[in-house]
Design an enzyme around this catalytic site. Structure first.
Site, mmCIF file in Angstrom:
data_model
loop_
_atom_site.group_PDB
_atom_site.id
_atom_site.type_symbol
_atom_site.label_atom_id
_atom_site.label_comp_id
_atom_site.label_asym_id
_atom_site.label_seq_id
_atom_site.Cartn_x
_atom_site.Cartn_y
_atom_site.Cartn_z
ATOM 1 C CB SER A 85 -5.175 -8.275 2.991
ATOM 2 O OG SER A 85 -4.742 -6.981 2.628
ATOM 3 C CG ASP A 177 5.104 -4.721 -14.980
ATOM 4 O OD1 ASP A 177 5.771 -4.108 -14.120
ATOM 5 O OD2 ASP A 177 5.619 -5.246 -15.986
ATOM 6 C CG HIS A 236 -2.653 -5.909 7.113
ATOM 7 N ND1 HIS A 236 -4.040 -5.852 7.063
ATOM 8 C CD2 HIS A 236 -2.247 -6.243 5.850
ATOM 9 C CE1 HIS A 236 -4.444 -6.117 5.839
ATOM 10 N NE2 HIS A 236 -3.388 -6.365 5.083
#
Length: 258
Positions: A85, A177, A236
């Site tokens: 990924s 964040d 996945h």
């Protein structure tokens, strides 16, 4: 930047595993252990993940350079690079930019293209951000509070591995964040004029939406010695869904003479 890593095995091949978004190097532990006779496996925490340092901005090429510098400093020889990924994107950029460091490359369920499937992380990141860490009392409470927004237990527990505590204070070890604000960049693929001519194994999950038919051409343009394998029953998280088959693929790839 000194990346955190875990070493498993003592075989002659040097293998570096790069995990996906919100993962950690240790996630590949069950894959690395059966490879120990063939390889010395380095399970790396990518920047902004696990116990590795954070960056101020997110850029795929910067991430690749950080890992490349770590390989140059720590391993000092070409490696087999296995990336899943986000880790697969970092691995591809590294191989294209610093091919002298990569003996062979395995890319797991990702492609050199924009991946709209990554948009699923928008809601997941929103759910994690909704947790009030100042009032949180336990991981069990966090799991309960996230159940409605993240009903899949496996996904929820995978994400909650990033939740740590010191004393009574809870914090995210991943740079939540920055990563949350950078999902568009994480899902993208900046143009690059390069080619990696080493052997490449491209592994797809048959139940995953991350690799599409239109991705084959750009993959082959950048990696002309690419071979594609699909594990039909895997989603996945290929290495978690089909661990035995994935280990066999790794062993075959490590042992193959090109």
């Amino acid at each position: 930047m000194k990346l955190n890593s875990l070493t498993v095995g003592s075989g002659s091949r040097e293998v570096v595993f790069l995990h996906g978004l919100f993962g950690q190097g240790k996630n590949f532990g069950t894959v690395a252990a059966p490879l120990g006779d063939l390889a010395t496996c380095h399970l790396v925490d990518l920047p902004n993940h696990g116990l590795s340092p954070w960056t101020r901005t997110f850029d795929l090429d910067e991430q690749a350079e950080i890992v490349a510098d770590w390989i140059s400093d720590v391993i000092v020889m070409p490696v087999t690079l296995i990336g899943h990924s986000l880790g697969g994107k970092v691995a591809m950029r590294l191989a294209l930019r610093r091919p002298e460091l990569v003996d062979r490359l395995m890319v797991v369920d990702i492609s050199p293209a924009r991946n709209d499937a990554a948009s699923q992380f928008d809601s997941l990141v929103g759910a994690l951000r909704s947790l009030n860490l100042d009032t949180l009392t336990s991981r069990t409470e966090a799991d309960r509070l996230l159940t409605d927004q993240i009903p899949d237990t496996t996904v929820r527990q995978f994400l909650l591995q990033n939740l740590r505590h010191k004393g009574d204070s809870w914090f995210w070890c991943a740079n939540l964040d920055l990563l949350g604000d950078s999902l568009h960049q994480i899902g993208g693929w900046p143009p690059i004029q390069s080619e990696y001519d080493g052997p490449v194994l491209w592994v797809a999950g048959g139940q995953s939406p991350y690799i599409l038919p239109g991705h084959t051409e750009p993959m082959r343009e950048l990696f002309p010695r690419m071979t594609q394998v699909t594990l039909k029953r895997a989603g996945h998280w290929v290495h978690a869904d089909e661990p035995a088959a994935f280990v066999e693929l790794c062993r075959a790839f490590l042992g193959r003479v090109f």
